[in-house]
Design a protein around this motif. Structure first.
Motif, mmCIF file in Angstrom:
data_model
loop_
_atom_site.group_PDB
_atom_site.id
_atom_site.type_symbol
_atom_site.label_atom_id
_atom_site.label_comp_id
_atom_site.label_asym_id
_atom_site.label_seq_id
_atom_site.Cartn_x
_atom_site.Cartn_y
_atom_site.Cartn_z
ATOM 1 N N SER A 756 0.845 -1.074 0.205
ATOM 2 C CA SER A 756 -0.090 0.094 0.113
ATOM 3 C C SER A 756 0.857 1.235 -0.126
ATOM 4 N N TYR A 757 0.242 2.245 -0.504
ATOM 5 C CA TYR A 757 1.127 3.672 -0.395
ATOM 6 C C TYR A 757 1.254 4.100 0.867
ATOM 7 N N LYS A 758 0.485 3.570 1.708
ATOM 8 C CA LYS A 758 1.041 4.102 3.048
ATOM 9 C C LYS A 758 2.209 3.635 3.721
ATOM 10 N N TYR A 759 2.151 2.252 3.634
ATOM 11 C CA TYR A 759 3.494 1.631 3.824
ATOM 12 C C TYR A 759 5.036 2.191 3.019
ATOM 13 N N ARG A 760 4.450 2.175 1.767
ATOM 14 C CA ARG A 760 5.560 2.592 0.920
ATOM 15 C C ARG A 760 6.196 3.794 1.242
ATOM 16 N N ASP A 761 5.398 4.712 1.640
ATOM 17 C CA ASP A 761 5.956 6.202 2.188
ATOM 18 C C ASP A 761 6.698 6.142 3.473
ATOM 19 N N LEU A 762 6.538 4.914 4.034
ATOM 20 C CA LEU A 762 6.896 5.187 5.301
ATOM 21 C C LEU A 762 8.354 4.132 5.265
ATOM 22 N N PHE A 763 8.733 3.486 4.149
ATOM 23 C CA PHE A 763 9.966 3.101 3.883
ATOM 24 C C PHE A 763 11.143 3.812 3.987
ATOM 25 N N PRO A 764 12.150 3.351 4.424
ATOM 26 C CA PRO A 764 13.683 4.294 4.351
ATOM 27 C C PRO A 764 13.854 4.619 2.665
ATOM 28 N N GLU A 765 14.276 5.849 2.788
ATOM 29 C CA GLU A 765 14.576 6.419 1.095
ATOM 30 C C GLU A 765 15.587 5.485 0.521
ATOM 31 N N TRP A 766 16.414 4.859 1.265
ATOM 32 C CA TRP A 766 17.730 4.265 0.525
ATOM 33 C C TRP A 766 17.311 2.599 0.246
ATOM 34 N N TRP A 767 15.836 2.247 0.445
ATOM 35 C CA TRP A 767 15.199 0.962 -0.145
ATOM 36 C C TRP A 767 14.868 1.202 -1.446
ATOM 37 N N ILE A 768 15.387 0.191 -2.227
ATOM 38 C CA ILE A 768 14.390 0.233 -3.756
ATOM 39 C C ILE A 768 13.639 -1.081 -3.653
ATOM 40 N N PRO A 769 12.461 -1.232 -3.471
ATOM 41 C CA PRO A 769 11.799 -2.401 -3.358
ATOM 42 C C PRO A 769 11.105 -2.774 -4.523
ATOM 43 N N GLU A 770 11.285 -4.337 -4.677
ATOM 44 C CA GLU A 770 10.365 -4.757 -5.996
ATOM 45 C C GLU A 770 9.017 -5.317 -5.407
ATOM 46 N N TYR A 771 8.099 -4.814 -6.073
ATOM 47 C CA TYR A 771 6.686 -5.322 -5.355
ATOM 48 C C TYR A 771 5.770 -6.208 -6.341
ATOM 49 N N ILE A 772 5.961 -7.401 -5.651
ATOM 50 C CA ILE A 772 5.411 -8.476 -6.436
ATOM 51 C C ILE A 772 3.695 -8.696 -5.829
ATOM 52 N N PHE A 773 3.051 -8.833 -7.155
ATOM 53 C CA PHE A 773 1.455 -8.714 -6.900
ATOM 54 C C PHE A 773 0.821 -9.721 -7.899
ATOM 55 N N SER A 774 1.682 -10.125 -9.275
ATOM 56 C CA SER A 774 1.235 -10.919 -10.150
ATOM 57 C C SER A 774 1.501 -12.402 -9.830
ATOM 58 N N SER A 775 0.301 -13.099 -10.129
ATOM 59 C CA SER A 775 0.505 -14.667 -9.736
ATOM 60 C C SER A 775 1.806 -15.528 -10.732
ATOM 61 N N ASP A 776 2.223 -14.756 -11.823
ATOM 62 C CA ASP A 776 3.120 -15.545 -12.440
ATOM 63 C C ASP A 776 4.446 -14.967 -12.100
ATOM 64 N N GLU A 777 4.682 -14.141 -10.924
ATOM 65 C CA GLU A 777 5.788 -13.851 -10.692
ATOM 66 C C GLU A 777 6.402 -14.650 -9.310
ATOM 67 N N ASP A 778 7.789 -14.652 -9.295
ATOM 68 C CA ASP A 778 8.460 -15.368 -8.357
ATOM 69 C C ASP A 778 9.259 -14.415 -7.556
ATOM 70 N N VAL A 779 8.806 -14.100 -6.194
ATOM 71 C CA VAL A 779 9.505 -12.997 -5.300
ATOM 72 C C VAL A 779 11.272 -13.413 -5.273
ATOM 73 N N THR A 780 11.274 -14.622 -5.326
ATOM 74 C CA THR A 780 13.061 -15.129 -5.210
ATOM 75 C C THR A 780 13.671 -14.686 -6.400
ATOM 76 N N ASP A 781 12.831 -14.297 -7.553
ATOM 77 C CA ASP A 781 13.764 -13.926 -8.819
ATOM 78 C C ASP A 781 14.429 -12.234 -8.338
ATOM 79 N N TYR A 782 14.127 -11.760 -7.576
ATOM 80 C CA TYR A 782 14.311 -10.535 -7.269
ATOM 81 C C TYR A 782 15.303 -10.245 -6.005
ATOM 82 N N ILE A 783 15.863 -11.335 -5.665
ATOM 83 C CA ILE A 783 16.929 -11.396 -4.481
ATOM 84 C C ILE A 783 18.098 -11.880 -5.072
ATOM 85 N N GLY A 784 19.350 -11.233 -4.787
ATOM 86 C CA GLY A 784 20.331 -11.609 -5.295
ATOM 87 C C GLY A 784 21.366 -12.340 -4.130
#
Length: 784
Positions: A756-784
């Motif tokens: 939600s935008y509420k939490y996005r606005d509260l995240f630290p500015e040095w975070w660059i998060p990837e948001y996973i909502f689609s059923s055909d995406e795998d969250v582990t593809d975005y972590i190194g």
């Protein structure tokens, strides 16, 4: 060179020169004399004297100021005389003391300090120079208001001699302190920043901290891991000390681990030539060498005659520039005195005091020797300040229980009939209150009112005065433990009742036949602000002080106070942040998330051999997911946090992270617990964390009270009671991953609300998060 001006009270000088004997038993920093009854005794006696002799002959609360000096210092002595009676050929000085004991048991020479205070006043008052001097010590029994007086007559020569005998040793001692200050200040002037360069944001923090000290303001700093916030606060404070802007530095922490970091930074400055007398105050339970702590001088030889052995022990201890638990204990063992009390006495002559928040903020253990009066130019450095919100609510709240009252009443001997009656009065009042608030026979219930139960408070105060009288009586050990427990509960309840205002509520809770009455602090900001007024400035800092307005509002910030937020000094690409926004972890929907979370954990931790932690909002949730995870992942080494782990178990848990590279280690832990913050797993010791849920505190009546309070105050009740405290747990857990510029790792956040935008606005500015909502995406593809 100008003389140093030293300001001291008459009482401080008298106690320094004449305090002898043992540590008083059954006493705390919260004294009834200070809270309510002692002041009433004084006022009543003074009024009686004024009515009898007239306001021209009898004067109450007569302020006195006197200066005396030597080659090094100019000593300014101040105090208020309780009463002065002017006669034709004499002047009578009254020193009034209220007590809770049989007056017939007090003998004339029992308290030399009382006579010494009066003798100082007799010398200081100008009218005494050409008259006979009479001193009367008046003891008032608090409960009955009966009085007993002792009288002595002095010539001017005798009073002068008594004054010099008191003041000269103190003047000599303070001259030694002044010589140390000259040496200290020279080293501070020569002191340079202990590292070859400032880290990103560190110089800015140091500059703003110095400006706050100079301007007498408070500074709220969010400084992420790696900036070097401890040195960023300590270095300018020490510089200000050397310039005379600050009299003493208090470095206050929430955890022992944080105090160790403060010590490391002090040592770094000392290695560069700094002379700074520094003491670390350790909790009494941890420093006491006895198997079972009993501070009664009848049972503890270290408390018995403590003040007789203190001067030589203190003088030797202060030859050390750094005094931690081991150093203090060594001298305490040598002279067979209490190490905790020795550390408190040594703190009076230390330049920097490192200790828990309690020693400034908690009314029960606050260092009264520093903070009972108007205070001085102290600098308060408050580390991990995000912890202070809930800690201060606890410090400023107090509870009594009907069960304890009734139990002590039943076990009190028949000959103490007056005490039994007062306990029974409280018991009956609580029964009546229970019937009035809960007009049914429920076994479990709670209620909250915004009025203080005045009749109970009055009864508790009267009973406490009487209990203080019985402190000096013999008691069986088992009864004495219960007696003292209830006595301290009553003492603190009385103290908190004096603070009660619209920032409080009274919380009533029924468990069977028991009733708990809690004076609950909802908003600690006013009290915290008043406490911080005891010093010149306060620097409050943390890696997770966000949102800053929330912390400024709850931690006693004023309009003139500043906030600053510093960026992370580490490359952004070192931390991968991914938000799994398809899973709900709300309480009612958790049962359907167990498998999905367990599978995600397996996929995330299988990508690379390493050490990982999964943080859960509760033990129950953690256990439910753990059962499924064990079936999916059979090769990993597992660690599971248990409730109530002690220090040794915690250390063994963390030692497992020392090994890395050959096998994958997966730890299951709880957010906000002992592994959720304050642990440093740098390098390959920790490769990533997965955070399940938004960390919201458990819904309970007390939290709902806080929410309702802030809804009325600023319309942000849910955020102040739940969202912001929960967010801090999330940020603290995430902060375990990147601890140095060389670390790399990932954070996965699991909950729909994180998207939600509420939490996005509260995240630290040095975070660059990837948001996973689609059923055909795998969250582990975005972590190194």
């Amino acid at each position: 060179m100008d003389k140093k001006i030293v300001r001291s009270s008459v009482r401080e000088i008298a106690e320094f020169s004449l305090r002898k004997g043992s540590i008083e038993k059954g006493r705390t920093s919260v004294r009834l004399d200070d809270v309510f009854d002692g002041t009433k005794c004084h006022v009543e006696f003074q009024k009686k004297m004024t009515d009898e002799y007239g306001s021209e002959r009898f004067k109450a609360e007569v302020f006195q100021r006197h200066e005396t000096s030597n080659d090094e210092i100019n000593l300014v002595i101040t105090g208020r005389i309780d009463g002065v009676l002017h006669e034709d050929n004499s002047i009578c000085i009254y020193e009034i003391k209220s007590v809770s004991r049989d007056l017939e048991t007090i003998y004339e020479n029992e308290y030399p300090v009382h006579w010494a205070q009066a003798e100082c006043y007799a010398y200081m008052i100008p009218e005494s120079k050409n008259k006979e001097i009479v001193i009367r010590i008046v003891y008032i029994e608090r409960d009955s208001r009966k009085t007993r007086q002792f009288e002595r007559i002095y010539s001017r020569e005798q009073i002068t001699s008594a004054f010099r005998e008191l003041v000269d040793p103190y003047l000599e001692w303070m001259t030694g302190i002044r010589k140390w200050e000259i040496l200290r200040n020279a080293s501070i002037r020569a002191m340079e920043f202990p590292f070859s360069y400032y880290r990103l944001g560190q110089r800015e923090m140091a500059e703003k901290s110095y400006l706050s000290i100079k301007d007498r303001t408070r500074l709220f700093v969010q400084a992420p891991t790696g900036i070097g916030k401890t040195m960023g606060a300590m270095f300018p404070a020490v510089k200000a000390l050397g310039e005379g802007l600050v009299d003493r530095i208090f470095y206050l922490t929430a955890k022992n681990v944080t105090s160790l970091i403060a010590v490391e930074n002090y040592r770094k400055l000392a290695e560069n030539g700094l002379n700074l007398r520094t003491i670390v105050i350790t909790a009494k339970d941890k420093v006491c060498p006895l198997e079972k702590r009993n501070c009664d001088p009848e049972f503890c030889e270290r408390a018995k005659d403590y003040y007789d052995r203190l001067p030589v022990a203190l003088k030797e201890l202060l030859t050390n520039q750094f005094m931690d638990r081991d150093v203090v204990r060594g001298y305490a063992d040598k002279y067979n005195i209490c190490p905790f009390e020795l550390s408190l006495d040594a703190s009076l002559y230390s330049d920097m005091v490192i200790g828990d928040y309690n020693y400034l903020f908690d009314p029960r253990v606050r260092l009264q020797r520093f903070f009972e009066d108007i205070g001085e130019d102290y600098c308060f450095l408050v580390d991990e300040a995000h912890n202070l919100v809930d800690r201060s609510r606890e410090m400023f709240s107090s509870m009594i229980e009907k069960k304890k009252v009734l139990e002590l009443k039943r076990e009190t001997k028949a000959s103490w009939d007056d005490l039994k009656k007062r306990l029974e009065t409280i018991n009956k009042l609580m029964i009546a209150l229970k019937k009035d608030i809960f007009n049914d026979e429920r076994q479990e219930a709670y209620a909250a009112l915004h009025d203080i139960p005045g009749n109970i408070v009055t009864a508790v105060r009267r009973c406490t005065v009487l209990m203080e009288f019985y402190l000096d009586h013999d008691m069986e050990e088992e009864y004495k433990e219960k007696f003292l427990e209830l006595y301290f509960d009553f003492m603190f309840f009385s103290k908190i009742s004096e603070l009660y205002d619209d920032c409080y509520a009274t919380f009533y809770e029924v468990h069977g036949n028991n009733l708990q009455v809690k004076l609950m602090c909802l908003d600690p900001s006013k009290i915290l602000s008043k406490v911080m007024d005891k010093g010149r400035c306060s620097i409050l800092f943390s890696a997770t002080l966000s949102p800053q307005e929330y912390y400024k509002n709850t931690l006693g910030g004023r309009r003139i106070d500043r906030c600053m937020s510093l960026p992370s000094p580490f490359p952004r690409e070192n931390l991968s942040v991914a938000v799994e926004g398809r899973i709900s972890t709300k309480y009612r929907e958790r049962h359907s998330s167990y498998y999905d979370i367990a599978k995600l954990l397996q996929d995330a931790f299988d990508k690379k051999t390493g050490n990982y932690i999964a943080f859960f909002p509760s033990y129950r949730y953690m256990q439910d997911v753990l059962q499924i995870y064990k079936e999916l992942a059979t090769d990993e080494e597992l660690l599971v946090q248990k409730p109530g782990m002690d220090d040794s178990e915690r250390e063994l848990f963390l030692e497992r992270f020392e090994n890395h590279g050959s096998n994958t280690l997966v730890a299951f832990a709880v957010m906000g617990g002992i592994f959720g913050e304050g642990i440093d797993l740098a390098g390959e010791k920790l490769s990533g964390v997965v955070i399940i849920g938004t960390g919201l505190p458990t819904v309970c009546p007390e939290r709902e009270l806080i929410m309702n309070y802030y809804n009325e105050k600023n319309g942000s009740g849910f955020d102040y009671a739940y969202t912001f405290p929960g967010l801090n747990r999330v940020l603290q857990a995430a902060g375990r991953v990147i601890r140095s510029e060389y670390d790399k790792g990932f954070v996965i956040l699991i909950d729909k609300r994180f998207g939600s935008y509420k939490y996005r606005d509260l995240f630290p500015e040095w975070w660059i998060p990837e948001y996973i909502f689609s059923s055909d995406e795998d969250v582990t593809d975005y972590i190194g």
